[in-house]
Write an enzyme that holds these catalytic residues in place. Sequence first.
Site, mmCIF file in Angstrom:
data_model
loop_
_atom_site.group_PDB
_atom_site.id
_atom_site.type_symbol
_atom_site.label_atom_id
_atom_site.label_comp_id
_atom_site.label_asym_id
_atom_site.label_seq_id
_atom_site.Cartn_x
_atom_site.Cartn_y
_atom_site.Cartn_z
ATOM 1 N N ASP A 241 41.205 49.289 55.839
ATOM 2 C CA ASP A 241 41.609 49.129 57.241
ATOM 3 C C ASP A 241 42.778 48.139 57.308
ATOM 4 O OD1 ASP A 241 40.522 46.583 57.121
ATOM 5 O OD2 ASP A 241 38.994 46.917 58.670
ATOM 6 N N HIS A 242 43.148 47.764 58.528
ATOM 7 C CA HIS A 242 44.323 46.896 58.731
ATOM 8 C C HIS A 242 44.158 45.528 58.059
ATOM 9 C CE1 HIS A 242 41.375 46.638 61.952
ATOM 10 N NE2 HIS A 242 41.643 45.349 62.000
ATOM 11 N N CYS B 73 37.964 46.308 53.436
ATOM 12 C CA CYS B 73 38.139 45.856 54.819
ATOM 13 C C CYS B 73 38.115 44.330 54.777
ATOM 14 C CB CYS B 73 37.095 46.467 55.765
ATOM 15 S SG CYS B 73 35.401 45.898 55.561
ATOM 16 N N THR C 50 35.756 42.001 55.206
ATOM 17 C CA THR C 50 34.651 41.473 54.400
ATOM 18 C C THR C 50 34.128 42.462 53.369
ATOM 19 O OG1 THR C 50 33.079 42.339 56.002
ATOM 20 C CG2 THR C 50 33.801 40.038 56.315
ATOM 21 N N HIS D 11 23.486 49.823 36.614
ATOM 22 C CA HIS D 11 22.151 50.074 37.163
ATOM 23 C C HIS D 11 22.143 51.003 38.370
ATOM 24 C CE1 HIS D 11 20.068 46.246 35.334
ATOM 25 N NE2 HIS D 11 20.702 46.971 34.429
ATOM 26 N N ARG E 215 15.706 54.387 32.999
ATOM 27 C CA ARG E 215 14.889 54.057 34.176
ATOM 28 C C ARG E 215 15.739 53.950 35.443
ATOM 29 N NH1 ARG E 215 16.044 49.458 31.490
ATOM 30 N NH2 ARG E 215 16.375 47.513 32.616
ATOM 31 N N HIS E 216 17.016 53.628 35.256
ATOM 32 C CA HIS E 216 17.890 53.493 36.422
ATOM 33 C C HIS E 216 18.205 54.863 37.037
ATOM 34 C CE1 HIS E 216 18.178 49.337 35.397
ATOM 35 N NE2 HIS E 216 18.618 49.635 34.188
#
Length: 142
Positions: free
Chosen positions: A8-9, A65, A67, A98, A132-133
């Site tokens: 985004d901006h 973005c 955050t 994982h 397992r993952h």
Amino acid sequence: MKIVIGNDHAGVEFKNKIMQALRSKGYEIINVGTDTLDSVDYPDIAKEVSKKIINKEANFGILICGTGIGISIAANKINGIRAALCHNEYTAKLSRLHNDANIIALGARVLGEDLGLACVETFINTEFEGGRHARRVGKIEQ
Ligand code: RB5
């Protein structure tokens, strides 16, 4: 390897630095924007990048973005997308090992560009461990 990148901006400059660095290392980058500081809605960008992953037009996605939070929440609503919000190389590595994440989300207002690039390089160069993952990732997909 093909990588699709969108922001985004809040992430234009950050995206440009990462995109230039990756291109100089020979990676093929599909840029879905935005490339101006005009305000855009991060869910629209998350959708564009996710579509290219789902349609197998790119191996991995990068979403940026302010955050990394909003854009990762939006991408994770899309079936088949596992977007990991990463803050360091450790989380970038584990999200591949994982979680078989197919998109890395980064916060342009949180990380420096060098750390962002280090996270991306770790992410795209780490293989899923499986075992397992794979069972756990399968349960997410169901
Ligand atoms: C835009 O100002 C900001 O809200 C956005 O980039 C992001 O940080 C949202 O999670």
